[in-house]
Design a protein around this motif. Structure first.
Motif, short mmCIF file in Angstrom:
data_model
loop_
_atom_site.label_atom_id
_atom_site.label_comp_id
_atom_site.label_asym_id
_atom_site.label_seq_id
_atom_site.Cartn_x
_atom_site.Cartn_y
_atom_site.Cartn_z
N LEU A 1 0.89 -1.10 -0.12
CA LEU A 1 0.05 0.15 0.08
C LEU A 1 0.81 1.25 0.07
N ALA A 2 2.01 1.01 0.46
CA ALA A 2 2.98 2.26 0.34
C ALA A 2 3.04 3.06 -0.93
N ASP A 3 2.93 2.22 -1.87
CA ASP A 3 2.99 2.96 -3.29
C ASP A 3 1.79 3.65 -3.68
N TYR A 4 0.77 3.75 -2.80
CA TYR A 4 -0.50 4.69 -3.06
C TYR A 4 -0.26 5.74 -1.99
N GLN A 5 -0.08 7.11 -2.34
CA GLN A 5 -0.02 8.05 -1.82
C GLN A 5 -1.29 8.80 -1.22
N ASN A 6 -2.19 8.15 -1.69
CA ASN A 6 -3.68 8.71 -1.07
C ASN A 6 -4.35 7.80 -0.12
N ILE A 7 -3.49 6.87 0.48
CA ILE A 7 -3.74 5.94 1.60
C ILE A 7 -3.05 6.17 2.84
N ASN A 8 -3.80 6.57 3.72
CA ASN A 8 -3.12 6.61 5.25
C ASN A 8 -3.45 5.47 5.88
N ILE A 9 -2.22 4.47 6.23
CA ILE A 9 -2.48 3.26 6.80
C ILE A 9 -2.51 3.30 8.43
N LYS A 10 -2.96 2.47 9.01
CA LYS A 10 -2.74 1.98 10.39
C LYS A 10 -2.88 0.78 10.60
N SER A 11 -1.85 -0.15 10.99
CA SER A 11 -1.90 -1.40 11.42
C SER A 11 -1.99 -2.03 12.76
N ILE A 12 -2.99 -3.04 13.05
CA ILE A 12 -3.24 -3.37 14.56
C ILE A 12 -3.02 -4.95 14.43
N SER A 13 -3.05 -5.54 15.51
CA SER A 13 -2.98 -6.96 15.45
C SER A 13 -3.83 -7.92 16.31
N THR A 14 -4.72 -7.09 16.93
CA THR A 14 -5.70 -7.87 17.87
C THR A 14 -7.27 -7.29 17.62
N PRO A 15 -8.14 -8.39 18.01
CA PRO A 15 -9.28 -8.16 17.71
C PRO A 15 -9.97 -6.78 18.51
N GLU A 16 -9.32 -6.74 19.89
CA GLU A 16 -9.69 -5.67 20.91
C GLU A 16 -9.22 -4.45 20.31
N GLN A 17 -7.97 -4.23 19.73
CA GLN A 17 -7.56 -2.96 19.12
C GLN A 17 -8.48 -2.60 17.82
N PHE A 18 -8.81 -3.54 17.05
CA PHE A 18 -9.72 -3.52 16.06
C PHE A 18 -11.18 -2.71 16.78
N MET A 19 -11.66 -3.40 17.78
CA MET A 19 -12.92 -2.64 18.26
C MET A 19 -12.59 -1.32 18.64
N CYS A 20 -11.56 -0.83 19.29
CA CYS A 20 -11.35 0.27 19.81
C CYS A 20 -11.16 1.42 18.58
N GLU A 21 -10.59 0.93 17.66
CA GLU A 21 -10.46 1.74 16.38
C GLU A 21 -11.73 1.95 15.58
N ILE A 22 -12.59 0.94 15.56
CA ILE A 22 -13.65 1.32 14.67
C ILE A 22 -14.92 1.89 15.65
N THR A 23 -14.68 2.16 17.00
CA THR A 23 -15.82 2.93 17.79
C THR A 23 -15.06 4.45 17.79
N SER A 24 -13.65 4.62 17.59
CA SER A 24 -13.19 5.96 17.75
C SER A 24 -12.72 6.64 16.52
N GLN A 25 -12.70 5.99 15.45
CA GLN A 25 -12.09 6.53 14.09
C GLN A 25 -12.98 6.07 12.91
N ASN A 26 -13.03 6.77 11.80
CA ASN A 26 -13.96 6.35 10.80
C ASN A 26 -12.97 6.06 9.64
N TYR A 27 -12.89 4.92 9.13
CA TYR A 27 -12.09 4.26 8.08
C TYR A 27 -12.80 4.11 6.82
N ASN A 28 -12.29 4.04 5.67
CA ASN A 28 -12.88 3.86 4.43
C ASN A 28 -12.58 2.46 3.92
N LEU A 29 -11.52 1.96 4.08
CA LEU A 29 -10.98 0.77 3.76
C LEU A 29 -10.42 -0.22 4.92
#
Length: 92
Positions: free
Chosen positions: A24-52
């Motif tokens: 994805l680094a080749d695409y300048q119009n994508i801001n990336i955040k990586s996480i590794s656990t379901p708990e982190q995922f649930m926290c992110e989707i309740t506090s941030q808006n993601y398109n992808l």
């Protein structure tokens, strides 16, 4: 210029996380955040808006990536499911 996409990667394998980030680094119009656990995922989707979302299907957890995707509040987001098996571990 198009508004950048916000991408959340859920991958429990660090090497696979890095591989996805490199692709994805080749695409300048994508801001990336990586996480590794379901708990982190649930926290992110309740506090941030993601398109992808790029979500590992088989997590080292009792919940799958598909189960987690069903909890994404914005049904207009794009979801890409990923699955990779560690070859050595898979074939033993």
């Amino acid at each position: 210029m198009n508004k950048p996409l916000k991408c959340l990667i859920l991958e429990d394998s660090i090497s696979d996380q890095i591989a996805l980030e490199m692709i994805l680094a080749d695409y300048q119009n994508i801001n990336i955040k990586s996480i590794s656990t379901p708990e982190q995922f649930m926290c992110e989707i309740t506090s941030q808006n993601y398109n992808l979302f790029m979500i590992d299907i088989n997590l080292e957890s009792s919940i799958t990536g598909i189960d987690l995707a069903m909890r994404i509040p914005d049904n207009s987001s794009w979801i890409i499911f990923c699955s990779a098996a560690d070859c050595d571990r898979y074939y033993k």
